[in-house]
Design a protein around this motif. Structure first.
Motif, PDB file in Angstrom:
ATOM      1  N   THR A   1      -2.184   0.090  -1.518  1.00 37.92           N
ATOM      2  CA  THR A   1      -2.855  -0.555  -2.825  1.00 37.92           C
ATOM      3  C   THR A   1      -3.083  -1.477  -3.471  1.00 37.92           C
ATOM      4  OG1 THR A   1      -0.431  -1.548  -3.407  1.00 37.92           O
ATOM      5  CG2 THR A   1      -1.404   1.510  -3.185  1.00 37.92           C
TER       6      THR A   1
ATOM      7  N   GLN B   1      -7.148  -1.561  -4.985  1.00 41.28           N
ATOM      8  CA  GLN B   1      -7.077  -1.295  -6.628  1.00 41.28           C
ATOM      9  C   GLN B   1      -8.462  -1.042  -7.418  1.00 41.28           C
ATOM     10  OE1 GLN B   1      -6.221  -5.370  -8.489  1.00 41.28           O
ATOM     11  NE2 GLN B   1      -5.408  -5.753  -6.624  1.00 41.28           N
TER      12      GLN B   1
ATOM     13  N   SER C   1       2.663  -0.397  -7.635  1.00 39.02           N
ATOM     14  CA  SER C   1       3.047   0.401  -8.177  1.00 39.02           C
ATOM     15  C   SER C   1       4.677   1.547  -7.979  1.00 39.02           C
ATOM     16  CB  SER C   1       1.530   1.768  -8.524  1.00 39.02           C
ATOM     17  OG  SER C   1       1.887   3.002  -7.156  1.00 39.02           O
TER      18      SER C   1
ATOM     19  N   ALA D   1      -1.587   5.844  -9.244  1.00 38.15           N
ATOM     20  CA  ALA D   1      -0.391   5.054  -9.888  1.00 38.15           C
ATOM     21  C   ALA D   1       0.561   6.091 -10.891  1.00 38.15           C
ATOM     22  CB  ALA D   1      -0.773   3.803 -10.623  1.00 38.15           C
TER      23      ALA D   1
ATOM     24  N   ARG E   1      -3.289   1.441  -8.459  1.00 39.54           N
ATOM     25  CA  ARG E   1      -2.835  -0.082  -8.820  1.00 39.54           C
ATOM     26  C   ARG E   1      -2.164  -0.898  -7.840  1.00 39.54           C
ATOM     27  NH1 ARG E   1      -6.437  -0.769 -12.492  1.00 39.54           N
ATOM     28  NH2 ARG E   1      -5.975   1.246 -14.067  1.00 39.54           N
TER      29      ARG E   1
END
Length: 357
Positions: free
Chosen positions: A132, A136, A99, A83, A96
């Motif tokens: 993602t 995460q 992101s 991210a 993340r």
């Protein structure tokens, strides 16, 4: 995420987003093939021609999984997209959900919608984008953030999966605990086992910074499907602000939520078959059709159709170079992979203070 999402749900998202069945199939196949393209290096043809390939995945217990330089080239740009947030390299490398880095990667794919590799590039990008949400909190480099302690989950048979893990690892282990897995699998979510990739899973753990992390995958996976649909709409419209495009109709979104929540077979290939049955039966509103099966390797695979080769070890046999190879999904996929990797590692991430390759 596994094949049920990368192939099945991404196909649904592409079709609901307005893509033709043929194009949606190419995008979904490329999306899943990111997990199956494990052959790297130069493909040599009989006439002396060569073609460079780049593996987008390692097998779970491949020795290369412990080589950090290789991880940075494979896991980071394709599976654990950083991210770029925080002060240290380890913080910036954390993946993340949705992101700004991930959105920029999608925008770059949309920008290339007129290129020959456009559909394959979109499929590769969607693999990275939806991952993602699943990945995460973890990083594609060796990092303390990947440590997992006191892992617990609801509605999951951990004992059975660990037994299969022992066999796959080829080790006679009496006990496997998260601390051991953290040492053995220091990259990504290896120590979290399969929980990040199960759409229905509810689980929690203590991370490497002693933070309590609680996860419920279902709403994250539904959001990933929703944003994949928006990305497809943006691609078709030539709109890089894809996040502003319409998402899935509510009835389709509700159906996907039910599908992801109830399709709980531990075998992800069986889950894919279930997804395809839902599509064929018209259980996804506005979509009722047969979905061709996915072939990763061997007869009928993209590689076999392009080269005639049937196995990963192609150092001995040399196929004929033809124009058909140039037009093949196999060639287009690998060139899309190289484009994706360059944009991620050489342009987007360095601009955010993260140099990993």
């Amino acid at each position: 995420m596994n094949i049920d999402f990368h192939y099945g749900v991404v196909y649904i998202a592409a079709r609901v987003g307005g893509m033709t069945a043929g194009d949606a199939l190419t995008v979904a196949h490329a999306c899943q093939y990111v997990d199956d393209a494990t052959t790297t290096g130069i493909l040599r043809f009989k006439g002396g021609e060569t073609f460079e390939r780049f593996a987008t995945a390692h097998k779970l217990f491949d020795y290369a999984n412990t080589e950090n330089d290789q991880n940075r080239l494979v896991w980071t740009p394709f599976h654990f997209l950083p991210a770029g947030e925080g002060a240290t390299l380890e913080e910036k490398a954390i993946c993340r959900p949705d992101s700004e880095v991930a959105r920029e990667l999608v925008r770059r794919a949309i920008r290339q919608r007129d290129a020959q590799t456009c559909l394959h590039r979109l499929g590769v990008t969607l693999h990275t984008y939806v991952d993602t949400w699943a990945h995460q909190g973890f990083a594609g480099i060796e990092s303390p953030w990947n440590r997992v302690h006191l892992l617990e989950a609801q509605d999951c048979t951990r004992k059975g999966w660990l037994a299969r893990l022992r066999l796959a690892a080829g080790h006679l282990l009496e006990h496997i605990e998260e601390d051991v897995l953290t040492i053995a699998l220091p990259v990504g979510h290896g120590a979290a086992l399969h929980y990040p990739d199960q759409p229905w899973a509810r689980w929690h753990y203590i991370d490497g910074r002693n933070n309590f992390i609680s996860r419920h995958n279902l709403p994250d996976f539904v959001q990933a499907a929703e944003m994949a649909c928006r990305a497809v709409r943006g691609y078709l419209a030539g709109r890089e602000d894809f996040e502003t495009q319409a998402g899935m109709p509510e009835d389709a979104k509700d159906a996907i939520t039910r599908l992801l929540d109830t399709n709980r077979d531990p075998d992800d290939n069986q889950r894919l078959r279930n997804v395809c049955e839902w599509i064929k039966a018209g259980r996804i509103p506005g979509l009722k059709e047969a979905v061709p099966g996915y072939i990763a390797k061997g007869p009928g695979s993209w590689k076999h159709k392009a080269t005639g080769l049937l196995c990963d070890d192609d150092t001995g046999d040399r196929p004929e170079w033809t124009n058909a190879f140039e037009e093949s999904d196999y060639r287009l996929f690998h060139d899309a992979v190289k484009q994706h990797r360059f944009v991620a590692t050489q342009e987007i991430l360095p601009a955010r203070g993260l140099r990993i390759a």
